[in-house]
Design a protein around this motif. Structure first.
Motif, PDB file in Angstrom:
ATOM      1  N   LEU A   5       8.182 -32.811 -74.239  1.00 25.37           N
ATOM      2  CA  LEU A   5       8.351 -31.648 -74.773  1.00 25.37           C
ATOM      3  C   LEU A   5       7.863 -30.224 -73.907  1.00 25.37           C
ATOM      4  O   LEU A   5       7.636 -30.498 -72.853  1.00 25.37           O
ATOM      5  CB  LEU A   5       7.567 -31.313 -75.847  1.00 25.37           C
ATOM      6  N   THR A   6       8.840 -29.407 -74.039  1.00 22.48           N
ATOM      7  CA  THR A   6       9.044 -28.430 -73.017  1.00 22.48           C
ATOM      8  C   THR A   6      10.098 -27.061 -73.082  1.00 22.48           C
ATOM      9  O   THR A   6      10.678 -26.965 -74.463  1.00 22.48           O
ATOM     10  CB  THR A   6      10.299 -28.397 -71.794  1.00 22.48           C
ATOM     11  N   THR A   7       9.203 -25.769 -73.023  1.00 20.98           N
ATOM     12  CA  THR A   7      10.275 -24.609 -73.362  1.00 20.98           C
ATOM     13  C   THR A   7      10.519 -23.941 -72.058  1.00 20.98           C
ATOM     14  O   THR A   7      11.719 -23.528 -72.416  1.00 20.98           O
ATOM     15  CB  THR A   7       8.984 -22.962 -73.577  1.00 20.98           C
ATOM     16  N   GLY A   8      11.313 -24.901 -71.387  1.00 22.26           N
ATOM     17  CA  GLY A   8      12.390 -24.977 -70.749  1.00 22.26           C
ATOM     18  C   GLY A   8      11.871 -23.681 -69.506  1.00 22.26           C
ATOM     19  O   GLY A   8      12.993 -22.602 -68.897  1.00 22.26           O
ATOM     20  N   LEU A   9      10.398 -23.950 -69.223  1.00 21.47           N
ATOM     21  CA  LEU A   9      10.345 -22.436 -68.778  1.00 21.47           C
ATOM     22  C   LEU A   9      10.705 -22.755 -66.824  1.00 21.47           C
ATOM     23  O   LEU A   9      10.915 -21.752 -65.949  1.00 21.47           O
ATOM     24  CB  LEU A   9       8.673 -22.371 -68.372  1.00 21.47           C
ATOM     25  N   ARG A  10      11.150 -23.808 -66.247  1.00 26.64           N
ATOM     26  CA  ARG A  10      11.249 -24.655 -65.539  1.00 26.64           C
ATOM     27  C   ARG A  10      12.498 -24.789 -65.358  1.00 26.64           C
ATOM     28  O   ARG A  10      13.233 -25.752 -64.270  1.00 26.64           O
ATOM     29  CB  ARG A  10      10.643 -24.905 -64.302  1.00 26.64           C
ATOM     30  N   LEU A  11      13.484 -24.388 -65.988  1.00 27.92           N
ATOM     31  CA  LEU A  11      15.042 -24.937 -66.780  1.00 27.92           C
ATOM     32  C   LEU A  11      15.584 -24.635 -65.076  1.00 27.92           C
ATOM     33  O   LEU A  11      15.606 -23.408 -65.136  1.00 27.92           O
ATOM     34  CB  LEU A  11      15.195 -24.645 -68.342  1.00 27.92           C
ATOM     35  N   PRO A  12      17.032 -25.440 -64.885  1.00 24.83           N
ATOM     36  CA  PRO A  12      17.481 -25.155 -64.237  1.00 24.83           C
ATOM     37  C   PRO A  12      18.535 -23.129 -64.517  1.00 24.83           C
ATOM     38  O   PRO A  12      19.117 -24.026 -65.718  1.00 24.83           O
ATOM     39  CB  PRO A  12      18.418 -26.083 -63.660  1.00 24.83           C
ATOM     40  N   LEU A  13      19.314 -22.935 -63.396  1.00 23.61           N
ATOM     41  CA  LEU A  13      19.958 -21.814 -64.371  1.00 23.61           C
ATOM     42  C   LEU A  13      21.287 -21.850 -64.786  1.00 23.61           C
ATOM     43  O   LEU A  13      21.874 -20.893 -65.445  1.00 23.61           O
ATOM     44  CB  LEU A  13      19.279 -20.500 -62.881  1.00 23.61           C
ATOM     45  N   THR A  14      21.901 -22.595 -63.478  1.00 21.51           N
ATOM     46  CA  THR A  14      23.051 -22.908 -63.854  1.00 21.51           C
ATOM     47  C   THR A  14      23.526 -23.853 -64.812  1.00 21.51           C
ATOM     48  O   THR A  14      23.080 -25.142 -64.863  1.00 21.51           O
ATOM     49  CB  THR A  14      23.804 -22.792 -62.941  1.00 21.51           C
ATOM     50  N   THR A  15      24.927 -24.005 -65.302  1.00 20.78           N
ATOM     51  CA  THR A  15      24.816 -25.015 -66.177  1.00 20.78           C
ATOM     52  C   THR A  15      25.669 -26.444 -65.152  1.00 20.78           C
ATOM     53  O   THR A  15      24.691 -27.350 -66.026  1.00 20.78           O
ATOM     54  CB  THR A  15      26.473 -25.285 -67.412  1.00 20.78           C
ATOM     55  N   PRO A  16      26.490 -26.939 -64.615  1.00 18.26           N
ATOM     56  CA  PRO A  16      26.322 -28.386 -64.007  1.00 18.26           C
ATOM     57  C   PRO A  16      24.695 -28.346 -63.859  1.00 18.26           C
ATOM     58  O   PRO A  16      24.104 -29.865 -63.404  1.00 18.26           O
ATOM     59  CB  PRO A  16      26.618 -27.659 -62.799  1.00 18.26           C
ATOM     60  N   GLU A  17      23.649 -27.315 -62.900  1.00 15.37           N
ATOM     61  CA  GLU A  17      22.352 -27.857 -62.889  1.00 15.37           C
ATOM     62  C   GLU A  17      21.510 -28.437 -64.175  1.00 15.37           C
ATOM     63  O   GLU A  17      20.640 -29.935 -64.218  1.00 15.37           O
ATOM     64  CB  GLU A  17      21.961 -27.220 -61.948  1.00 15.37           C
TER      65      GLU A  17
END
Length: 506
Positions: A51-63
């Motif tokens: 479960l995550t809110t995406g707080l530390r989700l990478p910024l670029t699509t490839p990442e």
């Protein structure tokens, strides 16, 4: 224990929606927890609902694609993506990547706290664990009963039912002895045998076939002796299932051992029989060695003799006495000769123990029995002990407490060989014709005579002991008097006949 992603999605109270990875709905969830780490992969063991809110989700699509791929490679079962905080909806590049991976992404709406998701999933896993423990607690007694009632085949059947799997039992040569359900598991027999042939001291081995079927093999052994293997084929087994497999293997080991123990006992019996045939002093040593196991801690034995009125009743007496000895954890040393039963017990056993050996018989049957027991004797004096018990039983009253030889009044008289010879002559002339008459006509003249003499000629008492009407007894006594030519009104005749019956052990 696991739940499927499909099951999690079906929980209406969580109001989650599937946003991607529909092809992975059958993935199994074994744990649920939250993370906002950018690289949680090293701490994942597989089977997580992450479960995550995406707080530390990478910024670029490839990442982001690489991030999702790393989660998938770590064995994550599904991702619960919380919206309404960092993101208003699941990012489209994550949706596209998850569809390609078959990794489900469940949208968790803002009103649904992650704690509620974790609690619901973990509660369901706990329920499954509890159900498995209950199932095991019920299956283990059934397996234990099965080994007694149906042997190996019944154990295999119970294990297959308890684990919802196919079970195959092989001997130490890899040959199939039992399998259940019928025909199941045979298709992976080569894989099973390959596991059994692997070197090493590990008792159990687990493998997956190319078709994704789990095989768990448990060695059946006692000490260093391997009797065979039991294989469970089907879904991956949980911890409780492995406990059931281990329990079944232990029971199967005992079942395999039974023939060996029976053969050992038969070998010992054969040795004793051979010694009796050879009948020299040295050859009889195994016989005495066998009898010594009947003695108590002081090395002494007693003989118990029970005189019944019929062969059928004597058979029931021996069965009852043998059963009681077995319950007491003792070997049975018993013998029946026509209506007489002899049992060897410990020298420390008293009348109460002897009475307990007959307690399972009906009261009406015990009223027909005369019971005597010898004094304690060393094992080598067993013959004397048996003779004493027979004399004591002959002197006992039907249905009364066991008579101990040492308490006999007049026992010294009967102990003399010359007296017994004289009484044997009387018995041959009087009792023997009655025995022959009974055998030829199916009557009970000898038993009736003994009851009449024990009652000192009282008709009512004697008839009550025999369980017949007094007129029936009068008819029998008249037949006895005419058959052997005596007058039972004479007290001296009654006394002489009673002694003759006692001396004959009747």
């Amino acid at each position: 224990m696991t739940v499927s992603v499909r099951w999690v999605l079906a929980q209406k109270a969580l109001a989650m929606e599937l946003r991607a990875g529909a092809s992975g709905l059958d993935r199994e969830v074994s744990f649920a927890h939250t993370t906002e780490l950018s690289d949680p992969f090293r701490w994942l063991s597989g089977g997580e609902l992450l479960l995550t809110t995406g707080l530390r989700l990478p910024l670029t699509t490839p990442e982001r694609v690489a991030y999702l791929g790393a989660l998938n490679d770590a064995g994550v079962a599904a991702v619960g993506f919380g919206t309404g905080l960092s993101f208003s909806e699941v990012p489209s590049d994550l949706v596209e990547a998850a569809d390609g991976l078959g990794l489900p992404i469940l949208e968790v709406p803002l009103p649904t706290p992650f704690a509620a998701v974790v609690k619901l999933v973990m509660n369901r896993l706990a329920e499954q664990q509890y159900d498995a423990v209950v199932r095991a607690s019920r299956a283990q007694p059934r397996m234990t009963r099965a080994v007694v009632a149906g042997g190996a085949a019944a154990i295999v059947r119970e294990l297959a039912s308890a684990t919802s799997s196919a079970v195959v039992l092989l001997d130490d040569m890899g040959r199939v002895l039992e399998h259940h359900p019928r025909g199941s598991g045979i298709g992976v027999l080569d894989d099973i045998r390959a596991l059994t042939e692997e070197k090493g001291s590990v008792a159990s081995r687990v493998a997956m076939t190319k078709a994704g079927v789990s095989i768990s093999v448990q060695r059946i052994a006692i000490g260093s002796a391997t009797h065979g293997h039991v294989a469970v084929v089907g879904p991956v087994l949980g911890n409780v299932d492995h406990i059931l497999v281990g329990h079944a293997a232990s029971l199967l080991a005992l079942d395999f051992e039974k023939p060996a123990r029976v053969q050992s006992a038969q070998d010992k019996l054969n040795s004793v029989a051979l010694s009796l045939v050879l009948s020299d002093l040295d050859g009889l040593a195994p016989v005495w060695s066998q009898i010594e196991s009947a003695a108590g801690g002081d090395g002494t034995v007693r003989a118990v003799t029970v005189n019944a009125d019929t062969v059928t009743r004597a058979e029931r007496v021996l069965a009852a006495m043998s059963a009681r000895s077995t319950e007491a954890g003792r070997q049975v040393f018993g013998q029946r000769w026509k209506t007489r039963v002899t049992l060897v017990v410990r020298g420390s056993d008293d009348k109460a123990f002897v009475q307990s050996t007959l307690a399972s018989l009906d009261v009406s049957e015990r009223r027909r029995l005369r019971v005597g027991m010898s004094a304690p004797h060393p094992v080598e004096s067993l013959e004397q002990a048996v003779q004493e018990s027979r004399l004591a039983a002959s002197s006992a009253s039907a249905g009364a407490d066991p008579v101990e030889f040492g308490s006999l009044v007049g026992g010294v008289l009967l102990a003399h060989a010359s007296t017994r010879e004289a009484l044997a002559t009387v018995g041959e002339a009087t009792v023997s014709p009655l025995e022959k008459y009974d055998t030829a006509n199916g009557t009970d003249l000898v038993a009736s005579l003994r009851a009449f003499l024990d009652a000192n000629g009282h008709w009512e008492s004697a008839a009550s002991t025999l369980g017949v009407h007094r007129h029936t007894l009068r008819s029998r006594i008249a037949r006895i008097e005419s058959t052997i030519g005596v007058d039972l009104d004479d007290a001296r005749v009654r006394a002489e006949l009673l002694l003759a019956l006692i001396a004959r052990g009747t």
